[in-house]
Design a protein around this motif. Structure first.
Motif, PDB file in Angstrom:
ATOM      1  N   ILE A 118       8.409  -5.823   7.439  1.00 52.37           N
ATOM      2  CA  ILE A 118       9.075  -4.705   6.550  1.00 52.37           C
ATOM      3  C   ILE A 118       9.086  -2.713   7.440  1.00 52.37           C
ATOM      4  CG2 ILE A 118       8.259  -3.817   4.683  1.00 52.37           C
ATOM      5  CD1 ILE A 118       7.361  -6.643   3.662  1.00 52.37           C
ATOM      6  N   GLN A 119       9.966  -2.243   7.660  1.00 51.63           N
ATOM      7  CA  GLN A 119       9.628  -0.647   8.141  1.00 51.63           C
ATOM      8  C   GLN A 119       8.498  -0.053   6.684  1.00 51.63           C
ATOM      9  OE1 GLN A 119      10.880  -0.276  10.771  1.00 51.63           O
ATOM     10  NE2 GLN A 119       9.749   1.269  11.000  1.00 51.63           N
ATOM     11  N   LYS A 120       7.861   0.378   7.574  1.00 46.38           N
ATOM     12  CA  LYS A 120       7.398   1.936   6.826  1.00 46.38           C
ATOM     13  C   LYS A 120       7.967   2.907   7.161  1.00 46.38           C
ATOM     14  CE  LYS A 120       2.486   0.289   7.702  1.00 46.38           C
ATOM     15  NZ  LYS A 120       1.567   0.621   8.651  1.00 46.38           N
ATOM     16  N   GLU A 121       7.863   3.140   5.288  1.00 54.32           N
ATOM     17  CA  GLU A 121       8.482   5.012   5.242  1.00 54.32           C
ATOM     18  C   GLU A 121       8.317   5.691   6.156  1.00 54.32           C
ATOM     19  OE1 GLU A 121       8.936   7.242   2.129  1.00 54.32           O
ATOM     20  OE2 GLU A 121       9.793   6.668   1.300  1.00 54.32           O
ATOM     21  N   GLN A 122       7.053   5.915   6.653  1.00 53.17           N
ATOM     22  CA  GLN A 122       6.590   6.531   7.463  1.00 53.17           C
ATOM     23  C   GLN A 122       5.710   6.049   8.103  1.00 53.17           C
ATOM     24  OE1 GLN A 122       4.201   9.757   5.047  1.00 53.17           O
ATOM     25  NE2 GLN A 122       5.579  10.675   4.560  1.00 53.17           N
ATOM     26  N   LYS A 123       5.117   6.448   9.700  1.00 54.99           N
ATOM     27  CA  LYS A 123       4.993   5.926  10.851  1.00 54.99           C
ATOM     28  C   LYS A 123       3.072   6.427   9.956  1.00 54.99           C
ATOM     29  CE  LYS A 123       5.294   4.450  15.759  1.00 54.99           C
ATOM     30  NZ  LYS A 123       6.024   5.325  16.968  1.00 54.99           N
ATOM     31  N   GLY A 124       2.216   4.841  10.668  1.00 58.05           N
ATOM     32  CA  GLY A 124       0.526   5.491  10.009  1.00 58.05           C
ATOM     33  C   GLY A 124      -0.007   3.671   9.800  1.00 58.05           C
ATOM     34  N   TRP A 125      -0.910   3.468   9.646  1.00 55.85           N
ATOM     35  CA  TRP A 125      -1.807   2.351   9.861  1.00 55.85           C
ATOM     36  C   TRP A 125      -2.121   2.991   8.653  1.00 55.85           C
ATOM     37  CZ3 TRP A 125      -2.865  -1.635  12.722  1.00 55.85           C
ATOM     38  CH2 TRP A 125      -2.128  -1.327  13.664  1.00 55.85           C
ATOM     39  N   TRP A 126      -2.146   1.772   7.778  1.00 55.37           N
ATOM     40  CA  TRP A 126      -2.303   1.583   6.076  1.00 55.37           C
ATOM     41  C   TRP A 126      -3.724   1.034   5.435  1.00 55.37           C
ATOM     42  CZ3 TRP A 126       2.064  -1.369   3.536  1.00 55.37           C
ATOM     43  CH2 TRP A 126       3.625  -0.733   3.444  1.00 55.37           C
ATOM     44  N   TYR A 142       0.713  -1.039   0.404  1.00 53.63           N
ATOM     45  CA  TYR A 142       0.498  -0.075   0.164  1.00 53.63           C
ATOM     46  C   TYR A 142       0.847   1.077  -0.203  1.00 53.63           C
ATOM     47  CZ  TYR A 142      -3.394   3.543   1.084  1.00 53.63           C
ATOM     48  OH  TYR A 142      -4.331   4.205   1.112  1.00 53.63           O
ATOM     49  N   GLY A 143       1.703   1.436   0.766  1.00 54.95           N
ATOM     50  CA  GLY A 143       2.653   2.621   1.334  1.00 54.95           C
ATOM     51  C   GLY A 143       4.433   2.461   0.858  1.00 54.95           C
ATOM     52  N   ALA A 144       4.858   3.092   0.890  1.00 53.98           N
ATOM     53  CA  ALA A 144       6.361   3.029   0.667  1.00 53.98           C
ATOM     54  C   ALA A 144       6.916   2.470   1.583  1.00 53.98           C
ATOM     55  CB  ALA A 144       7.063   4.348   0.591  1.00 53.98           C
ATOM     56  N   ILE A 145       8.077   1.843   1.793  1.00 52.24           N
ATOM     57  CA  ILE A 145       8.691   0.957   2.664  1.00 52.24           C
ATOM     58  C   ILE A 145      10.275   1.576   2.855  1.00 52.24           C
ATOM     59  CG2 ILE A 145       7.239  -0.781   2.703  1.00 52.24           C
ATOM     60  CD1 ILE A 145       9.339  -2.214   1.367  1.00 52.24           C
ATOM     61  N   ALA A 146      10.943   1.352   4.160  1.00 50.40           N
ATOM     62  CA  ALA A 146      12.024   1.509   4.167  1.00 50.40           C
ATOM     63  C   ALA A 146      13.043   0.571   3.959  1.00 50.40           C
ATOM     64  CB  ALA A 146      12.850   2.378   5.468  1.00 50.40           C
ATOM     65  N   PRO A 147      14.132  -0.164   2.638  1.00 50.84           N
ATOM     66  CA  PRO A 147      14.655  -1.434   2.525  1.00 50.84           C
ATOM     67  C   PRO A 147      15.162  -1.598   3.444  1.00 50.84           C
ATOM     68  CG  PRO A 147      14.608   0.036   0.856  1.00 50.84           C
ATOM     69  CD  PRO A 147      13.708   0.978   1.345  1.00 50.84           C
ATOM     70  N   GLU A 148      16.260  -0.946   4.211  1.00 55.65           N
ATOM     71  CA  GLU A 148      17.301  -0.834   5.129  1.00 55.65           C
ATOM     72  C   GLU A 148      16.708  -1.066   6.436  1.00 55.65           C
ATOM     73  OE1 GLU A 148      16.077   3.982   5.860  1.00 55.65           O
ATOM     74  OE2 GLU A 148      16.325   1.902   3.643  1.00 55.65           O
ATOM     75  N   GLY A 149      15.475  -1.247   6.473  1.00 52.69           N
ATOM     76  CA  GLY A 149      14.633  -1.869   7.888  1.00 52.69           C
ATOM     77  C   GLY A 149      13.852  -3.088   7.753  1.00 52.69           C
ATOM     78  N   CYS A 150      14.225  -3.705   6.525  1.00 51.64           N
ATOM     79  CA  CYS A 150      13.395  -4.948   6.462  1.00 51.64           C
ATOM     80  C   CYS A 150      13.874  -5.603   7.047  1.00 51.64           C
ATOM     81  CB  CYS A 150      12.964  -4.724   4.891  1.00 51.64           C
ATOM     82  SG  CYS A 150      11.852  -3.877   4.228  1.00 51.64           S
ATOM     83  N   ARG A 151      14.024  -7.128   7.822  1.00 51.72           N
ATOM     84  CA  ARG A 151      14.719  -7.862   8.149  1.00 51.72           C
ATOM     85  C   ARG A 151      13.838  -9.043   7.669  1.00 51.72           C
ATOM     86  NH1 ARG A 151      17.689  -4.411   8.984  1.00 51.72           N
ATOM     87  NH2 ARG A 151      18.367  -3.408  10.609  1.00 51.72           N
ATOM     88  N   THR A 152      14.410 -10.109   7.381  1.00 55.91           N
ATOM     89  CA  THR A 152      13.802 -11.576   7.059  1.00 55.91           C
ATOM     90  C   THR A 152      14.856 -12.406   7.766  1.00 55.91           C
ATOM     91  OG1 THR A 152      13.671 -10.882   4.569  1.00 55.91           O
ATOM     92  CG2 THR A 152      12.976 -13.564   5.337  1.00 55.91           C
ATOM     93  N   LYS A 153      13.580 -13.829   8.200  1.00 55.51           N
ATOM     94  CA  LYS A 153      14.198 -14.875   9.201  1.00 55.51           C
ATOM     95  C   LYS A 153      13.946 -15.945   8.932  1.00 55.51           C
ATOM     96  CE  LYS A 153      14.833 -15.905  14.052  1.00 55.51           C
ATOM     97  NZ  LYS A 153      14.654 -15.411  15.083  1.00 55.51           N
ATOM     98  N   THR A 154      14.607 -16.867   8.355  1.00 54.13           N
ATOM     99  CA  THR A 154      13.984 -18.349   8.254  1.00 54.13           C
ATOM    100  C   THR A 154      13.576 -19.305   8.968  1.00 54.13           C
ATOM    101  OG1 THR A 154      14.878 -17.222   6.703  1.00 54.13           O
ATOM    102  CG2 THR A 154      13.814 -20.231   6.060  1.00 54.13           C
ATOM    103  N   GLY A 155      12.616 -20.218   8.600  1.00 51.73           N
ATOM    104  CA  GLY A 155      12.430 -20.497   9.578  1.00 51.73           C
ATOM    105  C   GLY A 155      11.939 -22.152   9.840  1.00 51.73           C
ATOM    106  N   LEU A 156      11.299 -23.190  10.242  1.00 51.30           N
ATOM    107  CA  LEU A 156      11.100 -24.781   9.315  1.00 51.30           C
ATOM    108  C   LEU A 156      10.256 -24.863   8.792  1.00 51.30           C
ATOM    109  CD1 LEU A 156      11.967 -26.517  12.603  1.00 51.30           C
ATOM    110  CD2 LEU A 156      14.113 -26.462  10.739  1.00 51.30           C
ATOM    111  N   ARG A 157       9.510 -24.182   9.193  1.00 49.59           N
ATOM    112  CA  ARG A 157       7.442 -23.557   8.610  1.00 49.59           C
ATOM    113  C   ARG A 157       8.009 -22.368   7.466  1.00 49.59           C
ATOM    114  NH1 ARG A 157       5.334 -27.233  13.699  1.00 49.59           N
ATOM    115  NH2 ARG A 157       6.380 -28.688  13.268  1.00 49.59           N
ATOM    116  N   ASN A 158       8.297 -21.496   7.738  1.00 45.23           N
ATOM    117  CA  ASN A 158       7.815 -20.058   6.966  1.00 45.23           C
ATOM    118  C   ASN A 158       9.390 -19.513   7.099  1.00 45.23           C
ATOM    119  OD1 ASN A 158       8.285 -19.376   9.845  1.00 45.23           O
ATOM    120  ND2 ASN A 158       5.822 -19.587   9.957  1.00 45.23           N
ATOM    121  N   ILE A 159       9.427 -18.710   5.955  1.00 46.50           N
ATOM    122  CA  ILE A 159       9.697 -17.443   6.002  1.00 46.50           C
ATOM    123  C   ILE A 159       9.109 -15.922   7.231  1.00 46.50           C
ATOM    124  CG2 ILE A 159      11.392 -15.318   4.581  1.00 46.50           C
ATOM    125  CD1 ILE A 159      10.304 -19.168   3.519  1.00 46.50           C
ATOM    126  N   LEU A 160       9.767 -14.949   7.887  1.00 51.96           N
ATOM    127  CA  LEU A 160       8.911 -14.336   8.503  1.00 51.96           C
ATOM    128  C   LEU A 160       9.870 -13.433   7.648  1.00 51.96           C
ATOM    129  CD1 LEU A 160       9.170 -16.190  11.769  1.00 51.96           C
ATOM    130  CD2 LEU A 160       7.077 -15.723  10.048  1.00 51.96           C
TER     131      LEU A 160
END
Length: 151
Positions: A78-86, A57-75
């Motif tokens: 994602i950091q939003k560029e501007q704070k607020g509810w979409w 829906y909105g712009a994001i800050a790629p440097e604030g995005c984190r990924t963690k791979t688990g046994l059953r899923n990938i979490l």
């Protein structure tokens, strides 16, 4: 031809959480682009290719995005560029694809987040909503508890 994995989503004022349900995923690649483009690709258990692209829906800050791979899923956090509810997860107003679902385990209403933030502030504890949260914020998923405990 690739398949789309199931993707669960939830949001906070400053972040979006995406959980890609894909057990035993290999060659996981996640790309977040500033305009809100989220790209995922991986190989499944039996060598099948999975891909998905979401125009958030909105712009994001790629440097604030984190990924963690688990046994059953990938979490993905994602950091939003501007704070607020979409008002929705995707830019388009069309009904989302059937593989995109709400993550009720992580869901929080806007009002609930404000209450949690107020309670944390009263206790003097750092809140997940104030931007000072750890990289693992919101990334522990229940099926991966056994892995976290070392079992």
């Amino acid at each position: 031809m690739s398949r789309c994995p199931e993707v669960l989503w939830a949001q906070r004022a400053s972040k979006v959480y995406l959980t890609v349900s894909l057990p035993d995923a290999k060659d996981v690649e996640v790309k977040c682009e500033p305009e809100g483009l989220f790209k995922f690709s991986a190989t499944g258990r039996q060598g099948e290719k999975y891909e998905c692209t979401l125009e958030l829906y909105g712009a994001i800050a790629p440097e604030g995005c984190r990924t963690k791979t688990g046994l059953r899923n990938i979490l993905c956090s994602i950091q939003k560029e501007q704070k607020g509810w979409w008002k929705r997860i995707l830019k388009t107003e069309e009904k989302p694809a059937p593989y995109l679902k709400i993550d009720w385990n992580k869901w929080c209403d806007e009002d609930d987040e404000e209450i949690d933030s107020d309670l944390s502030s009263e206790d003097g504890a750092a809140s997940e909503n104030d931007g000072d949260s750890s990289d693992d914020d919101g990334l522990l998923y229940l099926p991966d508890l056994e892995k976290a405990r070392g079992k």
